[in-house]
Design a protein around this motif. Structure first.
Motif, PDB file in Angstrom:
ATOM      1  N   ASP A  93      16.378  -5.145 -22.617  1.00 47.66           N
ATOM      2  CA  ASP A  93      16.759  -6.755 -22.021  1.00 47.66           C
ATOM      3  C   ASP A  93      16.668  -6.157 -20.579  1.00 47.66           C
ATOM      4  O   ASP A  93      16.292  -7.172 -19.947  1.00 47.66           O
ATOM      5  N   GLU A  94      17.656  -5.419 -20.300  1.00 46.40           N
ATOM      6  CA  GLU A  94      17.751  -5.028 -18.991  1.00 46.40           C
ATOM      7  C   GLU A  94      16.507  -4.643 -17.746  1.00 46.40           C
ATOM      8  O   GLU A  94      16.212  -5.270 -16.958  1.00 46.40           O
ATOM      9  N   THR A  95      15.639  -3.884 -18.847  1.00 42.64           N
ATOM     10  CA  THR A  95      14.331  -3.434 -18.435  1.00 42.64           C
ATOM     11  C   THR A  95      13.648  -4.561 -17.935  1.00 42.64           C
ATOM     12  O   THR A  95      12.764  -4.665 -17.055  1.00 42.64           O
ATOM     13  N   GLU A  96      13.545  -5.590 -19.197  1.00 40.81           N
ATOM     14  CA  GLU A  96      12.701  -6.852 -18.805  1.00 40.81           C
ATOM     15  C   GLU A  96      13.443  -7.736 -17.668  1.00 40.81           C
ATOM     16  O   GLU A  96      12.381  -8.125 -16.978  1.00 40.81           O
ATOM     17  N   ASP A  97      14.402  -7.385 -17.468  1.00 41.31           N
ATOM     18  CA  ASP A  97      15.068  -8.532 -16.416  1.00 41.31           C
ATOM     19  C   ASP A  97      14.343  -7.799 -15.181  1.00 41.31           C
ATOM     20  O   ASP A  97      13.918  -8.845 -14.167  1.00 41.31           O
ATOM     21  N   VAL A  98      14.548  -6.427 -14.877  1.00 37.36           N
ATOM     22  CA  VAL A  98      14.071  -5.696 -13.596  1.00 37.36           C
ATOM     23  C   VAL A  98      12.302  -6.150 -13.647  1.00 37.36           C
ATOM     24  O   VAL A  98      12.004  -6.491 -12.485  1.00 37.36           O
ATOM     25  N   ARG A  99      11.664  -5.925 -14.901  1.00 36.21           N
ATOM     26  CA  ARG A  99      10.238  -6.404 -14.619  1.00 36.21           C
ATOM     27  C   ARG A  99       9.916  -7.681 -14.173  1.00 36.21           C
ATOM     28  O   ARG A  99       8.805  -7.814 -13.394  1.00 36.21           O
ATOM     29  N   ARG A 100      10.610  -8.762 -14.542  1.00 35.53           N
ATOM     30  CA  ARG A 100      10.389 -10.034 -14.387  1.00 35.53           C
ATOM     31  C   ARG A 100      10.562 -10.238 -12.753  1.00 35.53           C
ATOM     32  O   ARG A 100       9.811 -10.846 -11.929  1.00 35.53           O
ATOM     33  N   LEU A 101      11.667  -9.615 -12.057  1.00 33.75           N
ATOM     34  CA  LEU A 101      11.861  -9.699 -10.743  1.00 33.75           C
ATOM     35  C   LEU A 101      11.017  -9.169  -9.940  1.00 33.75           C
ATOM     36  O   LEU A 101      10.578  -9.204  -8.741  1.00 33.75           O
ATOM     37  N   GLU A 102      10.303  -7.828 -10.403  1.00 29.05           N
ATOM     38  CA  GLU A 102       9.466  -6.955  -9.551  1.00 29.05           C
ATOM     39  C   GLU A 102       7.782  -7.673  -9.895  1.00 29.05           C
ATOM     40  O   GLU A 102       6.978  -7.232  -8.941  1.00 29.05           O
ATOM     41  N   SER A 103       7.734  -8.404 -10.844  1.00 24.10           N
ATOM     42  CA  SER A 103       6.393  -8.961 -11.002  1.00 24.10           C
ATOM     43  C   SER A 103       6.102 -10.189 -10.381  1.00 24.10           C
ATOM     44  O   SER A 103       7.050 -10.716  -9.652  1.00 24.10           O
ATOM     45  N   LEU A 104       4.939 -10.749 -10.382  1.00 25.60           N
ATOM     46  CA  LEU A 104       4.728 -12.066  -9.960  1.00 25.60           C
ATOM     47  C   LEU A 104       5.043 -13.111 -10.787  1.00 25.60           C
ATOM     48  O   LEU A 104       4.109 -13.445 -11.589  1.00 25.60           O
ATOM     49  N   SER A 105       6.166 -13.523 -10.940  1.00 28.20           N
ATOM     50  CA  SER A 105       6.613 -14.372 -11.966  1.00 28.20           C
ATOM     51  C   SER A 105       7.321 -15.576 -11.344  1.00 28.20           C
ATOM     52  O   SER A 105       7.774 -15.385 -10.346  1.00 28.20           O
ATOM     53  N   LEU A 106       7.706 -16.438 -12.147  1.00 24.00           N
ATOM     54  CA  LEU A 106       8.670 -17.572 -11.586  1.00 24.00           C
ATOM     55  C   LEU A 106      10.128 -17.203 -11.146  1.00 24.00           C
ATOM     56  O   LEU A 106      10.344 -17.728 -10.269  1.00 24.00           O
ATOM     57  N   SER A 107      10.392 -16.145 -11.914  1.00 23.46           N
ATOM     58  CA  SER A 107      11.745 -15.682 -11.555  1.00 23.46           C
ATOM     59  C   SER A 107      11.871 -15.019 -10.130  1.00 23.46           C
ATOM     60  O   SER A 107      12.642 -15.055  -9.341  1.00 23.46           O
ATOM     61  N   ARG A 108      10.609 -14.225  -9.882  1.00 19.45           N
ATOM     62  CA  ARG A 108      10.514 -13.760  -8.629  1.00 19.45           C
ATOM     63  C   ARG A 108      10.349 -14.684  -7.427  1.00 19.45           C
ATOM     64  O   ARG A 108      10.861 -14.667  -6.155  1.00 19.45           O
ATOM     65  N   VAL A 109       9.432 -15.991  -7.720  1.00 16.67           N
ATOM     66  CA  VAL A 109       9.175 -16.856  -6.781  1.00 16.67           C
ATOM     67  C   VAL A 109      10.435 -17.561  -6.578  1.00 16.67           C
ATOM     68  O   VAL A 109      10.905 -17.804  -5.234  1.00 16.67           O
ATOM     69  N   TRP A 110      11.035 -17.939  -7.378  1.00 20.30           N
ATOM     70  CA  TRP A 110      12.315 -18.542  -7.179  1.00 20.30           C
ATOM     71  C   TRP A 110      13.459 -17.738  -6.603  1.00 20.30           C
ATOM     72  O   TRP A 110      14.092 -18.399  -5.866  1.00 20.30           O
ATOM     73  N   ALA A 111      13.665 -16.583  -6.811  1.00 18.06           N
ATOM     74  CA  ALA A 111      14.556 -15.668  -5.941  1.00 18.06           C
ATOM     75  C   ALA A 111      14.043 -15.531  -4.677  1.00 18.06           C
ATOM     76  O   ALA A 111      14.875 -15.692  -3.873  1.00 18.06           O
ATOM     77  N   GLY A 112      12.547 -15.524  -4.413  1.00 22.25           N
ATOM     78  CA  GLY A 112      12.479 -15.500  -2.975  1.00 22.25           C
ATOM     79  C   GLY A 112      12.469 -16.645  -2.185  1.00 22.25           C
ATOM     80  O   GLY A 112      12.922 -16.444  -0.945  1.00 22.25           O
TER      81      GLY A 112
END
Length: 313
Positions: A50-69
């Motif tokens: 689960d934790e690895t997936e959370d990191v992967r989402r933030l590192e990749s071009l995902s909605l999570s990364r866009v929203w965080a940016g």
């Protein structure tokens, strides 16, 4: 074998029995610990995933990364997620290490048990040698050992006969249960055919169930006859008094198109009554045999203890 050699082997054999019991206890505890370690490891791996997936989402071009940016806290959140991932990795590594340690301990215990071999056989052989030596010397102890051996042989024979009778009773119980189940189905179809004019399909279904029931009843009859033979070897005379001996091939010939539907229903009801009575009789026999088996086990345990006392002191 000299007397000191007899006693030395007896002591060594007894020590092996004690060590085997200790190893068996350790094995059971290790198995329980390994099961708990398996669960903990599985949970740790799931958390790490689960934790690895959370990191992967933030590192990749995902909605999570866009929203965080867009919020301007992506780097801070990524650091936090990576820290949680590292913590999960540590927990998983710790769980893996614990699992491996317990597995090694269990393997060592298993190896120790294997190295000890058949300790009960060794102990029995040592006792046999000591018994031969004592009986060769004569006296009161030798006479009592002979009596113990004779009684032990008788109870072991009883034990074998009981085991054979119990096996026959289990076969009879299964056969009766199968016949009872088939008769219930036949009864249901017969009721439908009699009162609701089930027609050709219902009649065919009923007769198919009756044919199978007849076959099962024959099997049950054979099983009951075998049980009667086995009980005779044990001196059991009570089975006829509870109705089993009356359960013969009364339903081998079912219908030759001369019975009415009402007659069929009566025959089915009679068969169900007979099967029920036979089942209750077999259950009573099984209870009696279980009691006799318990008595035989207890008597053999007493005799074995007395033999050891005479030989070991």
């Amino acid at each position: 074998m000299p007397t000191d050699g007899v006693e030395e082997e007896l002591a060594a054999a007894r020590a092996a029995v004690v060590e085997h019991a200790q190893h068996t206890g350790r094995r059971e505890r290790a198995r329980q610990e390994l099961a708990a370690a398996d669960e903990a490891l599985a949970a740790a791996r799931a958390s790490l995933a689960d934790e690895t997936e959370d990191v992967r989402r933030l590192e990749s071009l995902s909605l999570s990364r866009v929203w965080a940016g867009l919020r301007g806290d992506r780097a801070q959140r990524l650091d936090a997620e990576r820290a949680e991932q590292q913590a999960a990795e540590y927990v998983a590594a710790t769980a893996q290490a614990r699992h491996d340690a317990v597995a090694r301990e269990l393997a060592a215990v298993e190896a120790g048990l294997a190295a000890l071999g058949d300790v009960e056989a060794r102990w029995g052989a040592a006792l046999a040698v000591k018994e031969q030596w004592v009986r060769g010397g004569g006296g009161a102890a030798a006479a009592e050992l002979a009596a113990v051996a004779e009684r032990t042989g008788a109870w072991r024979a009883e034990q074998r006969e009981i085991a054979e009778a119990r096996a026959a009773s289990e076969d009879a119980a299964r056969a009766l249960a199968a016949a009872a189940d088939e008769l219930r189905g036949a009864d249901a179809w017969s009721t439908y055919d009699t009162f609701f004019d089930g027609g050709a399909f219902a009649s065919m279904a009923k007769h198919d169930r009756l044919d199978r029931a007849a076959d099962l009843l024959r099997r049950a009859d054979g099983a009951l006859r075998r049980l009667t033979v086995e009980l005779g070897d044990l001196g059991e005379q009570g089975i006829g008094g509870v109705g089993v001996d009356g359960f013969t091939r009364t339903l081998d010939i079912w219908f030759d198109n001369i019975f009415t539907d009402w007659s069929v229903r009566n025959r089915i009801a009679e068969a169900r009554d007979r099967v029920g009575a036979a089942g209750r009789a077999v259950d009573a026999v099984r209870r009696r045999l279980a009691e006799r088996a318990g008595t035989a086990d207890a008597e053999l345990a007493v005799l074995a203890a007395r033999r050891e006392t005479l030989l070991v002191g």
